[in-house]
Design a protein around this motif. Structure first.
Motif, PDB file in Angstrom:
ATOM      1  N   THR A  56       0.837  -1.192   0.000  1.00 44.78           N
ATOM      2  CA  THR A  56       0.000   0.000   0.000  1.00 44.78           C
ATOM      3  C   THR A  56       0.874   1.246   0.000  1.00 44.78           C
ATOM      4  N   LEU A  57       0.218   2.415   0.108  1.00 45.61           N
ATOM      5  CA  LEU A  57       0.918   3.701   0.065  1.00 45.61           C
ATOM      6  C   LEU A  57       0.588   4.467   1.339  1.00 45.61           C
ATOM      7  N   GLU A  58       1.648   5.059   1.969  1.00 40.22           N
ATOM      8  CA  GLU A  58       1.346   5.836   3.176  1.00 40.22           C
ATOM      9  C   GLU A  58       0.566   7.093   2.807  1.00 40.22           C
ATOM     10  N   SER A  59      -0.207   7.675   3.687  1.00 38.08           N
ATOM     11  CA  SER A  59      -0.533   7.136   4.979  1.00 38.08           C
ATOM     12  C   SER A  59      -1.926   6.489   5.006  1.00 38.08           C
ATOM     13  N   SER A  60      -2.808   6.946   4.121  1.00 35.36           N
ATOM     14  CA  SER A  60      -4.202   6.497   4.258  1.00 35.36           C
ATOM     15  C   SER A  60      -4.458   5.060   3.819  1.00 35.36           C
ATOM     16  N   GLY A  61      -3.502   4.462   3.104  1.00 36.31           N
ATOM     17  CA  GLY A  61      -3.689   3.063   2.726  1.00 36.31           C
ATOM     18  C   GLY A  61      -3.375   2.106   3.871  1.00 36.31           C
ATOM     19  N   ILE A  62      -2.644   2.603   4.867  1.00 34.47           N
ATOM     20  CA  ILE A  62      -2.096   1.679   5.872  1.00 34.47           C
ATOM     21  C   ILE A  62      -3.183   1.008   6.717  1.00 34.47           C
ATOM     22  N   ALA A  79       4.560   1.796   0.726  1.00 32.97           N
ATOM     23  CA  ALA A  79       5.497   2.680   0.026  1.00 32.97           C
ATOM     24  C   ALA A  79       5.542   4.005   0.759  1.00 32.97           C
ATOM     25  N   ARG A  80       6.754   4.536   0.852  1.00 31.57           N
ATOM     26  CA  ARG A  80       6.929   5.834   1.510  1.00 31.57           C
ATOM     27  C   ARG A  80       6.901   6.953   0.490  1.00 31.57           C
ATOM     28  N   LYS A  81       6.346   8.084   0.932  1.00 30.44           N
ATOM     29  CA  LYS A  81       6.313   9.256   0.047  1.00 30.44           C
ATOM     30  C   LYS A  81       7.507  10.161   0.289  1.00 30.44           C
ATOM     31  N   MET A  91      16.490   0.951  -3.023  1.00 32.95           N
ATOM     32  CA  MET A  91      15.062   1.215  -3.090  1.00 32.95           C
ATOM     33  C   MET A  91      14.518   1.002  -4.501  1.00 32.95           C
ATOM     34  N   TYR A  92      13.275   0.495  -4.579  1.00 33.36           N
ATOM     35  CA  TYR A  92      12.523   0.580  -5.827  1.00 33.36           C
ATOM     36  C   TYR A  92      11.729   1.881  -5.750  1.00 33.36           C
ATOM     37  N   THR A  93      11.734   2.662  -6.825  1.00 31.94           N
ATOM     38  CA  THR A  93      11.020   3.945  -6.778  1.00 31.94           C
ATOM     39  C   THR A  93      10.128   4.125  -8.013  1.00 31.94           C
ATOM     40  N   ALA A  94       9.110   4.961  -7.859  1.00 27.35           N
ATOM     41  CA  ALA A  94       8.241   5.318  -8.988  1.00 27.35           C
ATOM     42  C   ALA A  94       7.741   6.740  -8.767  1.00 27.35           C
ATOM     43  N   ASN A  95       7.437   7.425  -9.870  1.00 28.23           N
ATOM     44  CA  ASN A  95       6.885   8.771  -9.759  1.00 28.23           C
ATOM     45  C   ASN A  95       5.373   8.724  -9.816  1.00 28.23           C
ATOM     46  N   VAL A  96       4.740   9.418  -8.885  1.00 27.08           N
ATOM     47  CA  VAL A  96       3.280   9.412  -8.825  1.00 27.08           C
ATOM     48  C   VAL A  96       2.788  10.857  -8.795  1.00 27.08           C
ATOM     49  N   TYR A  97       1.820  11.166  -9.668  1.00 27.75           N
ATOM     50  CA  TYR A  97       1.202  12.483  -9.613  1.00 27.75           C
ATOM     51  C   TYR A  97       0.013  12.400  -8.665  1.00 27.75           C
ATOM     52  N   GLU A 106       7.923  11.177  -5.466  1.00 23.64           N
ATOM     53  CA  GLU A 106       8.588   9.887  -5.670  1.00 23.64           C
ATOM     54  C   GLU A 106       8.204   8.974  -4.513  1.00 23.64           C
ATOM     55  N   ILE A 107       7.679   7.795  -4.845  1.00 20.22           N
ATOM     56  CA  ILE A 107       7.347   6.839  -3.789  1.00 20.22           C
ATOM     57  C   ILE A 107       8.371   5.710  -3.838  1.00 20.22           C
ATOM     58  N   SER A 108       8.626   5.095  -2.710  1.00 27.39           N
ATOM     59  CA  SER A 108       9.675   4.078  -2.706  1.00 27.39           C
ATOM     60  C   SER A 108       9.432   2.985  -1.669  1.00 27.39           C
ATOM     61  N   ILE A 109       9.942   1.800  -2.010  1.00 28.52           N
ATOM     62  CA  ILE A 109       9.925   0.648  -1.099  1.00 28.52           C
ATOM     63  C   ILE A 109      11.314   0.012  -1.144  1.00 28.52           C
ATOM     64  N   SER A 110      11.803  -0.337   0.013  1.00 24.47           N
ATOM     65  CA  SER A 110      13.113  -0.980   0.084  1.00 24.47           C
ATOM     66  C   SER A 110      13.111  -2.318  -0.668  1.00 24.47           C
ATOM     67  N   LYS A 111      14.192  -2.579  -1.404  1.00 23.80           N
ATOM     68  CA  LYS A 111      14.310  -3.826  -2.176  1.00 23.80           C
ATOM     69  C   LYS A 111      14.203  -5.057  -1.289  1.00 23.80           C
TER      70      LYS A 111
END
Ligand code: 5GP
Length: 198
Positions: A56-62, A79-81, A91-97, A106-111
């Motif tokens: 999920t994505l912080e914070s409201s998905g948690i 994923a952290r914002k 980290m794996y990262t992706a750009n989110v609008y 940029e959101i990211s999760i540790s590999k």
């Protein structure tokens, strides 16, 4: 999910034709009993998928993701914002609008926390244009994990997120589907319009 629709009608506020505020139970204050039911509902829907991890994505998905992982007895990572000082390179990262903030992040999760043995269920609080879900999909794919589906608490079906995800071949399951927020009214998909207090 009837209980969720009741909460939306009772505690939600329509801010504009495109935005619903649900700070009273999901995005700021959190209702644990509702979250428990949300977790049970996702767990039942995806019970045959052999899910190993919720992403999920912080914070409201948690909150909904945590209750789902408890009900499914599987792992959870969000994923952290923002980059933390303890996060360096791996980290794996992706750009989110962001739909609500109207800016890129940029959101990211540790590999360390996603790998090729994972069968992932992505959970998020809202689905609008699909950017958050697509960013999470991107990260999960970087980790070579499988994606069993996407669970959404509140889908705004008048925005293109659902179609985008379906077009890309993903299973999308939403607990509440909103057809319209026009005239300060929440209209659920396949239902008559119901009024939400201002
Ligand atoms: P998307 O990435 O699908 O365009 O938008 C989903 C994300 O934007 C969610 O993670 C959620 O935080 C936020 N969001 C989108 N629409 C709404 C809305 O109507 N109300 C609230 N509270 N958040 C929304």
């Amino acid at each position: 999910m009837k209980l969720l629709e009741d909460y939306i009608l009772k505690y939600g506020t329509v801010l504009s034709d495109g935005v619903l505020k649900v700070d009273a139970f999901l995005n700021h204050a959190i209702d644990p009993k509702l979250m428990k039911e949300i977790g049970n509902s996702f767990a039942e829907t995806f019970q045959d998928e052999k899910i190993t991890k919720i992403v999920t994505l912080e914070s409201s998905g948690i909150a909904p993701a945590l209750m789902t992982s408890l009900a499914m007895d599987c792992e959870l990572v969000f994923a952290r914002k923002r980059k933390s000082l303890t996060m360096v390179d791996h980290m794996y990262t992706a750009n989110v609008y962001s739909f609500t903030k109207q800016q890129n992040s940029e959101i990211s999760i540790s590999k360390e926390f996603i790998n090729e043995h994972d069968n992932v269920l992505i959970i998020d609080d809202f689905l609008a244009n699909g950017q958050a879900a697509l960013g999470l999909i991107d990260i999960v794919k970087q980790g070579n994990a499988s994606i069993a589906g996407i669970g959404i608490v509140i889908e705004k079906s008048f925005q293109p997120g659902r179609e985008k995800l379906l077009e890309n071949g993903y299973r999308v399951e939403s607990l509440a589907r909103i057809a319209s927020l026009e005239n300060n009214k929440v209209t659920f998909v396949n239902e008559n319009s119901k009024t939400v207090s201002q």
